[in-house]
Design a protein around this motif. Structure first.
Motif, PDB file in Angstrom:
ATOM      1  N   ARG A  40     -12.095  20.949   9.147  1.00  0.00           N
ATOM      2  CA  ARG A  40     -13.147  20.282   8.383  1.00  0.00           C
ATOM      3  C   ARG A  40     -12.538  19.268   7.421  1.00  0.00           C
ATOM      4  O   ARG A  40     -11.468  19.504   6.859  1.00  0.00           O
ATOM      5  CB  ARG A  40     -13.965  21.311   7.599  1.00  0.00           C
ATOM      6  CG  ARG A  40     -14.759  22.269   8.473  1.00  0.00           C
ATOM      7  CD  ARG A  40     -15.564  23.223   7.610  1.00  0.00           C
ATOM      8  NE  ARG A  40     -16.350  24.138   8.427  1.00  0.00           N
ATOM      9  CZ  ARG A  40     -17.150  25.079   7.908  1.00  0.00           C
ATOM     10  NH1 ARG A  40     -17.215  25.242   6.592  1.00  0.00           N
ATOM     11  NH2 ARG A  40     -17.839  25.859   8.723  1.00  0.00           N
ATOM     12  N   PRO A  41     -13.245  18.148   7.214  1.00  0.00           N
ATOM     13  CA  PRO A  41     -12.721  17.173   6.250  1.00  0.00           C
ATOM     14  C   PRO A  41     -12.626  17.774   4.852  1.00  0.00           C
ATOM     15  O   PRO A  41     -13.524  18.494   4.429  1.00  0.00           O
ATOM     16  CB  PRO A  41     -13.748  16.032   6.290  1.00  0.00           C
ATOM     17  CG  PRO A  41     -14.694  16.346   7.379  1.00  0.00           C
ATOM     18  CD  PRO A  41     -14.476  17.744   7.825  1.00  0.00           C
ATOM     19  N   ARG A  42     -11.541  17.501   4.182  1.00  0.00           N
ATOM     20  CA  ARG A  42     -11.345  18.020   2.832  1.00  0.00           C
ATOM     21  C   ARG A  42     -11.299  16.878   1.833  1.00  0.00           C
ATOM     22  O   ARG A  42     -10.932  15.770   2.168  1.00  0.00           O
ATOM     23  CB  ARG A  42     -10.026  18.805   2.753  1.00  0.00           C
ATOM     24  CG  ARG A  42      -9.988  20.051   3.625  1.00  0.00           C
ATOM     25  CD  ARG A  42      -8.652  20.751   3.485  1.00  0.00           C
ATOM     26  NE  ARG A  42      -8.564  21.952   4.304  1.00  0.00           N
ATOM     27  CZ  ARG A  42      -7.495  22.728   4.372  1.00  0.00           C
ATOM     28  NH1 ARG A  42      -6.407  22.411   3.669  1.00  0.00           N
ATOM     29  NH2 ARG A  42      -7.497  23.801   5.134  1.00  0.00           N
ATOM     30  N   ARG A  43     -11.655  17.204   0.624  1.00  0.00           N
ATOM     31  CA  ARG A  43     -11.561  16.222  -0.443  1.00  0.00           C
ATOM     32  C   ARG A  43     -10.085  15.975  -0.738  1.00  0.00           C
ATOM     33  O   ARG A  43      -9.321  16.910  -0.970  1.00  0.00           O
ATOM     34  CB  ARG A  43     -12.279  16.731  -1.689  1.00  0.00           C
ATOM     35  CG  ARG A  43     -12.308  15.721  -2.827  1.00  0.00           C
ATOM     36  CD  ARG A  43     -13.105  16.258  -3.997  1.00  0.00           C
ATOM     37  NE  ARG A  43     -13.143  15.302  -5.082  1.00  0.00           N
ATOM     38  CZ  ARG A  43     -13.760  15.524  -6.240  1.00  0.00           C
ATOM     39  NH1 ARG A  43     -14.384  16.688  -6.449  1.00  0.00           N
ATOM     40  NH2 ARG A  43     -13.764  14.605  -7.183  1.00  0.00           N
ATOM     41  N   VAL A  44      -9.696  14.704  -0.735  1.00  0.00           N
ATOM     42  CA  VAL A  44      -8.288  14.353  -0.919  1.00  0.00           C
ATOM     43  C   VAL A  44      -8.027  14.020  -2.380  1.00  0.00           C
ATOM     44  O   VAL A  44      -8.706  13.174  -2.967  1.00  0.00           O
ATOM     45  CB  VAL A  44      -7.901  13.157  -0.022  1.00  0.00           C
ATOM     46  CG1 VAL A  44      -6.432  12.803  -0.224  1.00  0.00           C
ATOM     47  CG2 VAL A  44      -8.172  13.478   1.438  1.00  0.00           C
ATOM     48  N   SER A  45      -7.035  14.678  -2.959  1.00  0.00           N
ATOM     49  CA  SER A  45      -6.669  14.411  -4.347  1.00  0.00           C
ATOM     50  C   SER A  45      -5.861  13.125  -4.429  1.00  0.00           C
ATOM     51  O   SER A  45      -5.457  12.549  -3.414  1.00  0.00           O
ATOM     52  CB  SER A  45      -5.843  15.580  -4.892  1.00  0.00           C
ATOM     53  OG  SER A  45      -4.609  15.672  -4.197  1.00  0.00           O
TER      54      SER A  45
END
Length: 203
Positions: A40-45
């Motif tokens: 799943r796409p994750r929020r990128v820091s």
């Protein structure tokens, strides 16, 4: 960090970009990240974004982390924009020039061919993949290399269109460095400022 020898397509899927120096394969049919059913796409820091851009360069050019740090140090020591200088230094590596000229299908293949003394720079054998070419340098095949199938196939069907900074002589099968490469000559999308920021916090 040692040189990566694992599945190349998996790396490109994880980074979400095709890296022509790493592999001739495409992620068009499998653009999703690796993992069960597609991760799943994750929020990128902010750090994650910097790391991803740095990894694009490292995997495409086949360099270890120590090599990347040395190049970044050289880029910072030079005049001008550090990101643009880093791109120039990466493109000027002999193994990359061999690849971009169409002598080899990928940079790992080009590195092996250079190591095996198959190329000349200005008529002299050079077997150092990290050798930096200069404007006016002529890269050509050593005589025994002209019969190698991998080189003949690559010259007939180059992985990429030859860049404008390399002047190609089809009759002589030579590539001349017309001028220094620029950031825009990199064959994949890259946010170089994020790479500079990544190393600014670690050098």
């Amino acid at each position: 960090m040692s040189r990566y020898t694992g599945p190349r397509l998996k790396v490109m899927r994880a980074l979400g970009v095709e890296l022509p120096g790493l592999s001739r394969k495409s992620i068009e049919n499998r653009p999703n990240p690796p993992g069960q059913h597609g991760a799943r796409p994750r929020r990128v820091s902010g750090f994650g974004a910097q790391l991803r851009e740095k990894q694009k360069l490292r995997f495409n050019y086949g360099l270890g982390e120590k090599q990347m740090r040395r190049l970044m140090a050289d880029a910072k020591a030079a005049r001008g924009n550090a990101g643009e200088k880093l791109a120039e230094l990466l493109e000027r590596r002999l193994d990359n020039v061999v690849f971009r000229a169409g002598f080899a299908p990928t940079i790992p293949s080009a590195r092996q061919l250079v190591n095996h003394n198959h190329f000349l720079v200005n008529g002299k054998r050079v077997n150092i993949p990290s050798y930096r070419v200069r404007p006016g340098d002529v890269v050509s095949l050593a005589r025994p290399a002209k019969v190698l199938d991998i080189i003949k196939f690559s010259m007939e069907e180059p992985s990429l269109t030859r860049p404008e900074w390399l002047s190609w002589d089809a009759a002589a099968s030579t590539a001349t460095v017309a001028h220094l490469p620029a950031l825009s000559d990199l064959p994949f999308p890259i946010e170089m400022q994020l790479v500079v920021e990544y190393y600014a916090q670690r050098m």
